[in-house]
Design a protein around this motif. Sequence first.
Motif, PDB file in Angstrom:
ATOM      1  N   UNK A  69      -4.810  10.138  -3.183  1.00 10.14           N
ATOM      2  CA  UNK A  69      -5.879   9.414  -2.925  1.00 10.14           C
ATOM      3  C   UNK A  69      -6.560   9.063  -4.151  1.00 10.14           C
ATOM      4  N   UNK A  70      -6.809  10.100  -4.831  1.00  8.70           N
ATOM      5  CA  UNK A  70      -7.595  10.213  -6.046  1.00  8.70           C
ATOM      6  C   UNK A  70      -6.717   9.415  -7.389  1.00  8.70           C
ATOM      7  N   UNK A 117      -1.363   6.548   6.036  1.00  8.09           N
ATOM      8  CA  UNK A 117      -0.080   5.911   5.931  1.00  8.09           C
ATOM      9  C   UNK A 117       1.099   7.113   6.058  1.00  8.09           C
ATOM     10  N   UNK A 118       0.914   8.226   5.686  1.00  9.22           N
ATOM     11  CA  UNK A 118       1.709   9.412   5.690  1.00  9.22           C
ATOM     12  C   UNK A 118       1.186  10.531   6.040  1.00  9.22           C
ATOM     13  N   UNK A 119       1.212  11.005   7.585  1.00  4.07           N
ATOM     14  CA  UNK A 119       0.412  11.979   8.376  1.00  4.07           C
ATOM     15  C   UNK A 119       0.748  13.219   7.668  1.00  4.07           C
ATOM     16  N   UNK A 133       0.957  -1.232   0.050  1.00  4.52           N
ATOM     17  CA  UNK A 133      -0.039   0.230  -0.075  1.00  4.52           C
ATOM     18  C   UNK A 133       0.754   1.231   0.070  1.00  4.52           C
ATOM     19  N   UNK A 134       1.902   1.061   0.848  1.00  3.82           N
ATOM     20  CA  UNK A 134       2.844   2.407   0.705  1.00  3.82           C
ATOM     21  C   UNK A 134       3.537   2.634  -0.651  1.00  3.82           C
ATOM     22  N   UNK A 135       3.882   1.589  -1.169  1.00  2.00           N
ATOM     23  CA  UNK A 135       4.679   1.711  -2.498  1.00  2.00           C
ATOM     24  C   UNK A 135       3.582   2.198  -3.473  1.00  2.00           C
ATOM     25  N   UNK A 168       8.971  12.547   1.634  1.00  2.00           N
ATOM     26  CA  UNK A 168      10.042  11.504   1.806  1.00  2.00           C
ATOM     27  C   UNK A 168       9.785  10.299   1.077  1.00  2.00           C
ATOM     28  N   UNK A 169       8.591   9.711   1.145  1.00  2.00           N
ATOM     29  CA  UNK A 169       8.331   8.312   0.475  1.00  2.00           C
ATOM     30  C   UNK A 169       8.295   8.536  -0.677  1.00  2.00           C
TER      31      UNK A 169
END
Length: 190
Positions: free
Chosen positions: A31-32, A44-46, A5-7, A53-54
């Motif tokens: 998200x879209x 996942x990334x607040x 999911x992070x990827x 960074x991700x």
Amino acid sequence: MATERRTLIADAALDVLADEGMRGLTHRAVDRAADLPPGTTSAYFRTRRSLLDALVRRLVEIDQTELRTLGAAFPVPRDADELTSGLAAFTELRLTGPGRRRTLARYACAVESVRDPALREVLAPRENPARTAVRDFLAARGVPDPEERTVTLLACVDGLVFDRLVAGGAVPREHVRGLVEAALRGPDGG
């Protein structure tokens, strides 16, 4: 599942950045782009910073994989024509298809890194087989300081990519050839 999911989110963020620029990089836009329910990216990334960074880490991961593949496909060139061909193929990868999108995202991140040393550190050039092949080619020809010449040659190739990304069109092979010849001659013309 969380890693996948992070990827997925990082890949979607790359697409958003390529399409919308740094200002368009929002949790909602990601998200879209990833076709995820609203709020998933922020779960996942607040922060925007953690999302960026991700994205940058994913970009570097993809780039390094590509450069390892190129290095395996193009071992140390036998001559200047072979090096020119390899570098010309590299510029084509960076200007077309998925490579173009990553290049747009990379340059947006590079500009952002001017004000963000941590981001700049993640984006710093890394050793890889393609870079080693260029350095070994120059060293085998007795070029003084092949490491520095490699850095300069690859920075100049990157400049050609940037120019064509902005102005459109392909990088002319003769421009790449000129850079290779200059790297072989050096700053004193010798």
